[in-house]
Scaffold this motif. Structure first.
Motif, PDB file in Angstrom:
ATOM      1  N   SER A 128      12.960  21.865 -49.695  1.00 43.27           N
ATOM      2  CA  SER A 128      11.852  22.689 -49.202  1.00 43.27           C
ATOM      3  C   SER A 128      12.144  24.169 -49.412  1.00 43.27           C
ATOM      4  CB  SER A 128      11.612  22.404 -47.718  1.00 43.27           C
ATOM      5  OG  SER A 128      11.324  21.031 -47.498  1.00 43.27           O
ATOM      6  N   VAL A 129      13.361  24.581 -49.105  1.00 44.69           N
ATOM      7  CA  VAL A 129      13.744  25.974 -49.333  1.00 44.69           C
ATOM      8  C   VAL A 129      13.682  26.307 -50.820  1.00 44.69           C
ATOM      9  CG1 VAL A 129      15.613  27.644 -49.126  1.00 44.69           C
ATOM     10  CG2 VAL A 129      15.166  26.055 -47.257  1.00 44.69           C
ATOM     11  N   THR A 130      14.104  25.372 -51.648  1.00 53.14           N
ATOM     12  CA  THR A 130      14.052  25.590 -53.097  1.00 53.14           C
ATOM     13  C   THR A 130      12.618  25.734 -53.578  1.00 53.14           C
ATOM     14  OG1 THR A 130      16.076  24.292 -53.372  1.00 53.14           O
ATOM     15  CG2 THR A 130      14.707  24.622 -55.319  1.00 53.14           C
ATOM     16  N   MET A 131      11.718  24.901 -53.046  1.00 54.81           N
ATOM     17  CA  MET A 131      10.319  24.994 -53.441  1.00 54.81           C
ATOM     18  C   MET A 131       9.728  26.356 -53.088  1.00 54.81           C
ATOM     19  SD  MET A 131       7.323  22.230 -52.583  1.00 54.81           S
ATOM     20  CE  MET A 131       7.839  22.159 -50.857  1.00 54.81           C
ATOM     21  N   ALA A 132      10.044  26.840 -51.905  1.00 54.49           N
ATOM     22  CA  ALA A 132       9.567  28.172 -51.511  1.00 54.49           C
ATOM     23  C   ALA A 132      10.182  29.259 -52.387  1.00 54.49           C
ATOM     24  CB  ALA A 132       9.905  28.422 -50.040  1.00 54.49           C
ATOM     25  N   THR A 133      11.448  29.111 -52.736  1.00 59.81           N
ATOM     26  CA  THR A 133      12.120  30.106 -53.563  1.00 59.81           C
ATOM     27  C   THR A 133      11.534  30.153 -54.964  1.00 59.81           C
ATOM     28  OG1 THR A 133      14.173  29.776 -52.308  1.00 59.81           O
ATOM     29  CG2 THR A 133      14.362  30.842 -54.456  1.00 59.81           C
ATOM     30  N   VAL A 134      11.249  28.987 -55.537  1.00 59.60           N
ATOM     31  CA  VAL A 134      10.657  28.944 -56.876  1.00 59.60           C
ATOM     32  C   VAL A 134       9.294  29.615 -56.868  1.00 59.60           C
ATOM     33  CG1 VAL A 134       9.732  27.403 -58.639  1.00 59.60           C
ATOM     34  CG2 VAL A 134      11.948  26.910 -57.594  1.00 59.60           C
ATOM     35  N   TRP A 135       8.462  29.300 -55.889  1.00 58.22           N
ATOM     36  CA  TRP A 135       7.132  29.930 -55.798  1.00 58.22           C
ATOM     37  C   TRP A 135       7.243  31.437 -55.668  1.00 58.22           C
ATOM     38  CZ3 TRP A 135       4.876  32.751 -51.818  1.00 58.22           C
ATOM     39  CH2 TRP A 135       3.513  33.003 -51.953  1.00 58.22           C
ATOM     40  N   TRP A 136       8.252  31.876 -54.937  1.00 60.22           N
ATOM     41  CA  TRP A 136       8.390  33.304 -54.647  1.00 60.22           C
ATOM     42  C   TRP A 136       8.936  34.093 -55.832  1.00 60.22           C
ATOM     43  CZ3 TRP A 136      13.158  35.425 -51.746  1.00 60.22           C
ATOM     44  CH2 TRP A 136      13.019  36.812 -51.555  1.00 60.22           C
ATOM     45  N   THR A 137       9.928  33.585 -56.540  1.00 58.44           N
ATOM     46  CA  THR A 137      10.662  34.396 -57.514  1.00 58.44           C
ATOM     47  C   THR A 137      10.379  34.053 -58.967  1.00 58.44           C
ATOM     48  OG1 THR A 137      12.560  32.884 -57.420  1.00 58.44           O
ATOM     49  CG2 THR A 137      12.549  34.732 -55.893  1.00 58.44           C
ATOM     50  N   VAL A 138       9.593  33.021 -59.261  1.00 56.51           N
ATOM     51  CA  VAL A 138       9.382  32.640 -60.651  1.00 56.51           C
ATOM     52  C   VAL A 138       8.615  33.720 -61.418  1.00 56.51           C
ATOM     53  CG1 VAL A 138       7.182  31.433 -60.283  1.00 56.51           C
ATOM     54  CG2 VAL A 138       8.734  30.694 -62.118  1.00 56.51           C
ATOM     55  N   GLY A 139       7.876  34.559 -60.720  1.00 57.51           N
ATOM     56  CA  GLY A 139       7.101  35.593 -61.397  1.00 57.51           C
ATOM     57  C   GLY A 139       7.951  36.593 -62.149  1.00 57.51           C
ATOM     58  N   PHE A 140       9.152  36.864 -61.661  1.00 55.71           N
ATOM     59  CA  PHE A 140      10.026  37.811 -62.350  1.00 55.71           C
ATOM     60  C   PHE A 140      10.484  37.255 -63.692  1.00 55.71           C
ATOM     61  CE2 PHE A 140      14.317  39.518 -63.164  1.00 55.71           C
ATOM     62  CZ  PHE A 140      14.005  40.860 -63.281  1.00 55.71           C
ATOM     63  N   ASN A 141      10.902  35.994 -63.706  1.00 57.53           N
ATOM     64  CA  ASN A 141      11.310  35.371 -64.958  1.00 57.53           C
ATOM     65  C   ASN A 141      10.125  35.232 -65.914  1.00 57.53           C
ATOM     66  OD1 ASN A 141      13.856  35.135 -63.847  1.00 57.53           O
ATOM     67  ND2 ASN A 141      13.626  32.997 -63.291  1.00 57.53           N
ATOM     68  N   PHE A 142       8.965  34.944 -65.362  1.00 52.34           N
ATOM     69  CA  PHE A 142       7.754  34.879 -66.183  1.00 52.34           C
ATOM     70  C   PHE A 142       7.500  36.201 -66.897  1.00 52.34           C
ATOM     71  CE2 PHE A 142       3.415  36.598 -65.596  1.00 52.34           C
ATOM     72  CZ  PHE A 142       2.795  36.002 -66.685  1.00 52.34           C
ATOM     73  N   LEU A 143       7.687  37.308 -66.200  1.00 53.53           N
ATOM     74  CA  LEU A 143       7.478  38.617 -66.804  1.00 53.53           C
ATOM     75  C   LEU A 143       8.485  38.888 -67.915  1.00 53.53           C
ATOM     76  CD1 LEU A 143       5.501  40.970 -66.327  1.00 53.53           C
ATOM     77  CD2 LEU A 143       7.275  42.057 -64.963  1.00 53.53           C
ATOM     78  N   LEU A 144       9.733  38.483 -67.721  1.00 55.19           N
ATOM     79  CA  LEU A 144      10.748  38.663 -68.761  1.00 55.19           C
ATOM     80  C   LEU A 144      10.392  37.866 -70.017  1.00 55.19           C
ATOM     81  CD1 LEU A 144      14.071  38.511 -66.697  1.00 55.19           C
ATOM     82  CD2 LEU A 144      12.905  40.538 -67.575  1.00 55.19           C
ATOM     83  N   PRO A 195       3.307  36.749 -56.048  1.00 54.31           N
ATOM     84  CA  PRO A 195       4.231  36.306 -54.992  1.00 54.31           C
ATOM     85  C   PRO A 195       5.567  37.033 -55.010  1.00 54.31           C
ATOM     86  CG  PRO A 195       3.168  34.423 -55.999  1.00 54.31           C
ATOM     87  CD  PRO A 195       2.800  35.607 -56.830  1.00 54.31           C
ATOM     88  N   TYR A 196       6.021  37.472 -56.188  1.00 56.62           N
ATOM     89  CA  TYR A 196       7.320  38.146 -56.279  1.00 56.62           C
ATOM     90  C   TYR A 196       7.307  39.481 -55.546  1.00 56.62           C
ATOM     91  CZ  TYR A 196      11.539  40.156 -58.323  1.00 56.62           C
ATOM     92  OH  TYR A 196      12.776  40.732 -58.503  1.00 56.62           O
ATOM     93  N   LEU A 197       6.133  40.053 -55.332  1.00 57.46           N
ATOM     94  CA  LEU A 197       6.021  41.341 -54.657  1.00 57.46           C
ATOM     95  C   LEU A 197       6.064  41.217 -53.143  1.00 57.46           C
ATOM     96  CD1 LEU A 197       3.181  42.913 -56.854  1.00 57.46           C
ATOM     97  CD2 LEU A 197       5.655  43.181 -57.108  1.00 57.46           C
ATOM     98  N   LEU A 198       5.988  39.996 -52.626  1.00 55.88           N
ATOM     99  CA  LEU A 198       5.998  39.795 -51.182  1.00 55.88           C
ATOM    100  C   LEU A 198       7.413  39.912 -50.632  1.00 55.88           C
ATOM    101  CD1 LEU A 198       3.617  36.701 -50.901  1.00 55.88           C
ATOM    102  CD2 LEU A 198       3.035  39.104 -50.477  1.00 55.88           C
ATOM    103  N   PRO A 199       7.563  40.473 -49.426  1.00 51.36           N
ATOM    104  CA  PRO A 199       8.897  40.486 -48.796  1.00 51.36           C
ATOM    105  C   PRO A 199       9.303  39.086 -48.377  1.00 51.36           C
ATOM    106  CG  PRO A 199       7.246  41.392 -47.310  1.00 51.36           C
ATOM    107  CD  PRO A 199       6.561  41.185 -48.626  1.00 51.36           C
ATOM    108  N   VAL A 200      10.600  38.875 -48.285  1.00 51.10           N
ATOM    109  CA  VAL A 200      11.110  37.543 -48.003  1.00 51.10           C
ATOM    110  C   VAL A 200      10.657  37.048 -46.634  1.00 51.10           C
ATOM    111  CG1 VAL A 200      13.283  38.468 -47.086  1.00 51.10           C
ATOM    112  CG2 VAL A 200      13.195  36.123 -47.954  1.00 51.10           C
ATOM    113  N   ALA A 201      10.499  37.953 -45.672  1.00 46.91           N
ATOM    114  CA  ALA A 201      10.047  37.516 -44.348  1.00 46.91           C
ATOM    115  C   ALA A 201       8.647  36.926 -44.414  1.00 46.91           C
ATOM    116  CB  ALA A 201      10.084  38.696 -43.373  1.00 46.91           C
ATOM    117  N   THR A 202       7.786  37.517 -45.216  1.00 49.65           N
ATOM    118  CA  THR A 202       6.428  36.993 -45.370  1.00 49.65           C
ATOM    119  C   THR A 202       6.445  35.632 -46.052  1.00 49.65           C
ATOM    120  OG1 THR A 202       5.581  39.254 -45.529  1.00 49.65           O
ATOM    121  CG2 THR A 202       4.157  37.486 -46.327  1.00 49.65           C
ATOM    122  N   VAL A 203       7.244  35.504 -47.087  1.00 47.18           N
ATOM    123  CA  VAL A 203       7.347  34.227 -47.804  1.00 47.18           C
ATOM    124  C   VAL A 203       7.868  33.137 -46.871  1.00 47.18           C
ATOM    125  CG1 VAL A 203       8.512  33.048 -49.701  1.00 47.18           C
ATOM    126  CG2 VAL A 203       7.673  35.377 -50.015  1.00 47.18           C
TER     127      VAL A 203
END
Length: 322
Positions: free
Chosen positions: A188-204, A141-149
């Motif tokens: 709702s915006v927070t839920m979408a943001t967590v789904w979208w960007t949590v992958g970066f922190n997971f990789l770290l 999900p982190y690789l998706l553009p924000v418009a798609t998310v």
């Protein structure tokens, strides 16, 4: 040895070596060659300096000047107003409300983005089967553009036909206005943001776990420590530094939230999700007050700098041994 031979020997020993500034001018020639090489290296830096000045230094200087004027987007000659824009910004209740929304979003997004990323990294690091599938699912999900998310989650959370409300209806639960209810929109915006960007922190976190020396786990196993004890006493303490990095990056990223809010709610309903940067955008491009928007931007920049310095100082104090 004759007197003439002794004299010639002394003269030859006193003569300067080649290239040491003797009568041949070798020293000055070396200096010229060194200066020429230094100027040659400067030509490689020059293109970067040009772009740095054009796209970094000049916009900053121009923005500061703009914040001291009443420049409008509709045109006209700007008038110098000094610090009036800054004074108006500090007394603007809408600006403070937008800043409160930004702080609230930062709080409710940073905590799950750190904890969920840590749990995801632990799941993968413990060696569950199909690790490549877990890594792909967590990071994709982190690789998706924000418009798609934003489009995906707007469809999922649509009040009448969205998949989420359809699922709730099948369970006998009434529909929720995820993006139209003032109390639910920011979540709702927070839920979408967590789904979208949590992958970066997971990789770290996963990278940090893989860097933990194996001999620590081997010694703990010999001492009879179980999986939970090894996790609590070895893994988590070793992740203290990377957790500080993740917190700093996440707080700064959340403070600058704009894209997903603009695409999903436009700051609504009734301004319930209006972030500070969205208010800056509205002031400059909807209210046509470019000077005022510039002043808001630099005040927000000052806030981010203060937060960054505070985080660094806190991190250093924690790392300093008592």
């Amino acid at each position: 040895m004759s007197t003439d031979a002794l004299t010639k020997t002394r003269e030859s020993s006193a003569a300067p070596a080649p290239g040491e500034g003797g009568g041949g001018g070798g020293g000055s020639g070396n200096d010229r060659r060194r200066r020429k090489r230094s100027w040659s290296a400067g030509w490689f830096v020059f293109p970067f300096l040009v772009f740095f000045v054009l796209f970094m230094i000049w916009p900053i200087v121009y923005g500061i000047w703009l914040s001291l004027t009443d420049q409008s987007l509709v045109g006209g000659a700007p008038n110098f107003v000094g610090l009036t824009n800054y004074a108006n910004a500090l007394s603007d209740p809408t600006a403070w409300r937008a800043l409160g929304h930004t702080a609230f979003f930062t709080l409710i997004s940073t905590v799950p983005l750190v904890l969920i990323a840590l749990l995801m990294a632990i799941v993968v690091y413990t060696g569950v089967r199909g690790q490549w599938l877990w890594r792909l699912a967590f990071f994709a999900p982190y690789l998706l553009p924000v418009a798609t998310v934003a489009m995906i989650w707007s469809w999922l959370l649509e009040e009448n036909l969205g998949l989420v409300n359809q699922t709730l209806a099948s369970l006998g639960i009434g529909s929720i206005g995820w993006l139209s209810d003032e109390n639910a929109a920011m979540w709702s915006v927070t839920m979408a943001t967590v789904w979208w960007t949590v992958g970066f922190n997971f990789l770290l976190y996963l990278s940090a776990m893989q860097a933990i020396p194996n001999h620590l786990y081997e010694a703990a196993s010999i001492d009879g420590a179980g999986p939970f004890r090894r996790l609590w006493n070895i893994t988590l303490p070793q992740l203290g530094r990377i957790t500080g990095v993740v917190l700093i990056l996440q707080i700064l990223s959340s403070l600058k939230v704009f894209d997903q809010i603009y695409l999903m709610t436009k700051g609504g309903p009734n301004g319930a999700t209006q972030s500070f940067l969205l208010y800056v955008y509205d002031a400059g491009f909807t209210g046509y007050r470019l000077g005022y928007a510039a002043a808001l931007s630099y005040l927000f920049l000052a806030l981010i700098v203060i937060v960054s310095i505070a985080q660094v100082l806190i991190a250093r104090r924690r790392e300093t041994p008592a």
